[in-house]
Design a protein around this motif. Structure first.
Motif, PDB file in Angstrom:
ATOM      1  N   ALA A  80       3.526   5.954  -5.548  1.00 18.70           N
ATOM      2  CA  ALA A  80       3.502   6.301  -6.406  1.00 18.70           C
ATOM      3  C   ALA A  80       2.597   7.473  -7.297  1.00 18.70           C
ATOM      4  O   ALA A  80       2.733   8.373  -8.124  1.00 18.70           O
ATOM      5  CB  ALA A  80       3.144   5.380  -8.077  1.00 18.70           C
ATOM      6  N   LYS A  81       1.462   7.115  -6.393  1.00 27.47           N
ATOM      7  CA  LYS A  81      -0.045   8.530  -6.579  1.00 27.47           C
ATOM      8  C   LYS A  81       0.751   9.480  -6.209  1.00 27.47           C
ATOM      9  O   LYS A  81       0.243  10.921  -6.957  1.00 27.47           O
ATOM     10  CB  LYS A  81      -1.125   7.592  -5.348  1.00 27.47           C
TER      11      LYS A  81
ATOM     12  N   LYS B  20       0.897  -1.134  -0.144  1.00 26.62           N
ATOM     13  CA  LYS B  20      -0.070   0.210   0.379  1.00 26.62           C
ATOM     14  C   LYS B  20       0.527   1.140   0.323  1.00 26.62           C
ATOM     15  O   LYS B  20       0.398   2.591  -0.814  1.00 26.62           O
ATOM     16  CB  LYS B  20      -0.869  -0.361   1.314  1.00 26.62           C
ATOM     17  N   ALA B  21       1.824   1.525   0.496  1.00 25.15           N
ATOM     18  CA  ALA B  21       3.060   2.415   0.683  1.00 25.15           C
ATOM     19  C   ALA B  21       3.436   2.828  -0.707  1.00 25.15           C
ATOM     20  O   ALA B  21       3.534   3.521  -1.111  1.00 25.15           O
ATOM     21  CB  ALA B  21       3.810   1.921   1.941  1.00 25.15           C
TER      22      ALA B  21
ATOM     23  N   LEU C 215       2.921   8.908 -10.316  1.00 27.04           N
ATOM     24  CA  LEU C 215       4.627   8.279 -11.531  1.00 27.04           C
ATOM     25  C   LEU C 215       3.887   6.383 -10.956  1.00 27.04           C
ATOM     26  O   LEU C 215       3.168   6.325 -10.508  1.00 27.04           O
ATOM     27  CB  LEU C 215       6.086   7.859 -11.398  1.00 27.04           C
ATOM     28  N   SER C 216       4.871   5.568 -12.275  1.00 29.24           N
ATOM     29  CA  SER C 216       3.878   4.346 -12.016  1.00 29.24           C
ATOM     30  C   SER C 216       4.565   4.001 -10.956  1.00 29.24           C
ATOM     31  O   SER C 216       6.072   4.111 -10.292  1.00 29.24           O
ATOM     32  CB  SER C 216       4.845   3.402 -13.290  1.00 29.24           C
TER      33      SER C 216
ATOM     34  N   THR D  29      10.652   3.457  -6.966  1.00 27.42           N
ATOM     35  CA  THR D  29      11.192   2.175  -6.241  1.00 27.42           C
ATOM     36  C   THR D  29      12.844   3.245  -5.854  1.00 27.42           C
ATOM     37  O   THR D  29      12.843   1.868  -4.219  1.00 27.42           O
ATOM     38  CB  THR D  29      12.194   1.688  -7.462  1.00 27.42           C
ATOM     39  N   ALA D  30      13.557   3.701  -5.940  1.00 24.73           N
ATOM     40  CA  ALA D  30      14.966   4.013  -5.033  1.00 24.73           C
ATOM     41  C   ALA D  30      14.434   4.502  -3.699  1.00 24.73           C
ATOM     42  O   ALA D  30      15.009   4.669  -3.158  1.00 24.73           O
ATOM     43  CB  ALA D  30      15.101   5.324  -5.993  1.00 24.73           C
ATOM     44  N   GLU D  31      12.805   5.378  -3.904  1.00 24.49           N
ATOM     45  CA  GLU D  31      12.953   6.212  -2.346  1.00 24.49           C
ATOM     46  C   GLU D  31      12.015   4.869  -1.423  1.00 24.49           C
ATOM     47  O   GLU D  31      12.227   5.309  -0.465  1.00 24.49           O
ATOM     48  CB  GLU D  31      11.721   7.297  -2.956  1.00 24.49           C
TER      49      GLU D  31
END
Length: 541
Positions: free
Chosen positions: A243-244, A237-238, A248-249, A256-258
């Motif tokens: 992404a929202k 969920k995080a 971004l996707s 993904t890095a964050e």
């Protein structure tokens, strides 16, 4: 929006950010949670002006001739300080609730408590009960105090590192949006509603209800903090929420890095504490040297900022203007309303052009310098000319000109405060503590009592000026510049020895992901501290 987006992304260091990160969802979250900053300013502005309105003063006997001066002052202080006392309890309660039920539900909970208190406070108009006024304001304070934890914590967690200062500055700036509206509402009420009507003080205070409704409704379209979701084990969920917020996707490299940074930091914290219990977290809060430094920063920021007199001036502004010669209730309220507008405009300029541009530290040093000079002028004016609101005091033409300068200096002190301490009292705790301790750190910092001193002599202003000067030295030596760093990489700064954090910490540590930069610094300086820290940083990965 387009101009602001272009301006922010064009700054040095922001070129790597995808343009999508500045989007409607992020702005919406910043607006809703930033709007919560208006709650504190609203109350300070309303109670400071409400107590000067004849209808309120007469109903609750603030100038009762049967009471001596000390008894009158105590009655006024009890009314004005109850929200501050309730806020201490509220900020501590916020630690448990914000971490237990999340940032979004914490907003709804605090609005309910806030409105219960305001309902009791306004109901006192029916029977003139001073007890109901005091009790209602204390209960309202429990809700209002939570806003200073929930708002900055959420904003710091959802904003990209490059715009974190701007996001939290919105909260700080909205404090003065609320203050300005409160000042103008009281001024308008004094002009258009009879002194014999209780509506003169009730109508301005209905602003509490309007703001509560807007904040509560706004929370239902908010996105829960991804960092809190990771903390409670809802990693999938995080990722969706992050992404929202970034527009971004989920598989985008920036997202993904964050997410990896967030997860890695939480794993390191869990490994260090070996437990998620309250006692373990409390121990982690005060035992490690980096966290003790964080605690010192957040507590001293609160103490020095409040003791510099800003809240006192905000609450008692009409009385300050009376002391330096502004005549009439309407005139004092108008001067007070202008002060609110000055603070708001300065806070907006600071948020957009200073905090994330020239940096936190330079903004603080400049603002505190301006505030110190302005307060010193007002103190000297009162010392030389005396208070103009005392019976039998009349001002000569030269004294009146000096008094005009004193009015300008009160405005200038507001400019200095808005550019200096105002934002940092919220930003310091929100961006320096690790994820596990962020809510606790913010709660402890915001629970530091505010110092409200009687405004009866110039010694008060001399005290405020002296504290501001001390704060200037403290900021120069102890406060690190964290502009542009991710929340996860901020940890590296506090792993350094305490005597280099404030002066050289940001120069020694750039970003956890940029190991090569850290190594180059170590080699260039030949600095054992830097080399040792570089190895520590690499070891965390």
């Amino acid at each position: 929006m387009f101009f602001l987006k272009k301006l922010l992304l064009s700054r040095h260091g922001n070129e790597h950010l995808p343009q999508e990160v500045l989007n409607f969802r992020l702005v919406y979250g910043i607006v809703v949670y930033g709007f919560m900053g208006a709650v504190r300013g609203l109350d300070e502005g309303l109670i400071g002006t409400t107590t000067t309105l004849p209808s309120f003063s007469r109903q609750f006997k603030l100038e009762d001739p049967s009471l001596d001066a000390d008894a009158q002052a105590n009655r006024l202080s009890n009314i004005t300080s109850m929200v501050q006392l309730g806020s201490i309890a509220g900020s501590l309660v916020a630690f448990f609730l914000t971490d237990r039920i999340g940032r979004v539900w914490a907003v709804r909970e605090l609005v309910v408590i806030w409105m219960i208190g305001i309902a009791i406070y306004l109901a006192a108009a029916a029977n003139g009960s001073l007890g109901m006024v005091i009790a209602g304001r204390f209960i309202a304070g429990i809700g209002i105090g939570q806003t200073t934890v929930v708002g900055p914590t959420y904003l710091a967690e959802i904003a990209p590192g490059a715009f974190r200062g701007l996001a939290v500055s919105v909260f700080a700036g909205m404090v003065y949006f609320g203050t300005m509206l409160a000042y103008f509402a009281a001024w308008g009420s004094s002009l258009h509603i009879s002194d014999d009507s209780q509506l003169q003080w009730i109508l301005p205070n209905l602003l509490h209800v309007y703001f509560a409704a807007l904040i509560a409704l706004g929370s239902f379209w908010s996105i829960e903090s991804p960092r809190w979701l990771v903390k409670v084990g809802k990693v999938q969920k995080a990722g969706q929420n992050l992404a929202k917020i970034r527009d971004l996707s989920e598989d985008h490299e920036f997202v993904t890095a964050e997410m990896k940074d967030i997860s890695d930091q939480l794993e390191r914290e869990a490994e260090a504490t070996k437990s998620t219990g309250f006692l373990a977290r409390l121990k982690e809060f005060v035992v490690p040297a980096p966290n003790r430094y964080r605690l010192m920063l957040s507590v001293m920021t609160q103490l020095l900022s409040q003791w510099s007199g800003a809240s006192s001036i905000t609450i008692y502004a009409p009385r300050y203007f009376a002391m330096i010669g502004t005549s009439g209730t309407e005139g004092r309220l108008l001067a007070t309303a202008v002060l609110g507008a000055v603070k708001l405009s300065t806070a907006i300029i600071c948020a957009i052009f200073l905090i994330d541009w020239i940096g936190r530290k330079r903004s603080m040093l400049g603002g505190i310098t301006i505030q110190s000079i302005a307060l010193l002028y007002v103190a000297l004016f009162l010392q030389i000319s005396g208070s103009a609101d005392k019976a039998g005091v009349s001002q000569s033409p030269s004294t009146k000109r000096a008094a005009t300068g004193a009015v300008a200096m009160i405005y200038l002190s507001g400019v200095g405060w808005a550019a200096g301490w105002n934002t940092m009292q919220y930003l310091m705790s929100a961006e320096t503590y690790p994820l596990q301790l962020r809510a606790l750190g913010s709660s402890v910092a915001m629970a530091v009592p505010e110092m409200l001193i009687g405004l009866t002599n110039p010694g008060t202003m001399f005290f405020f000026a002296a504290v501001s000067a001390i704060g200037l030295l403290w900021v120069w030596f102890f406060v690190p510049e964290l502009k542009g760093m991710s929340l996860e990489s901020v940890d590296a700064v506090f792993e350094l020895p305490w005597y280099v954090i404030g002066r050289r910490g940001p120069q020694l540590v750039h970003d956890l992901e940029d190991h090569e930069t850290i190594e180059r610094i170590a080699e260039a300086k030949g600095d054992a501290v830097t080399i040792e820290h570089s190895e520590k940083v690499k070891g965390t990965h």
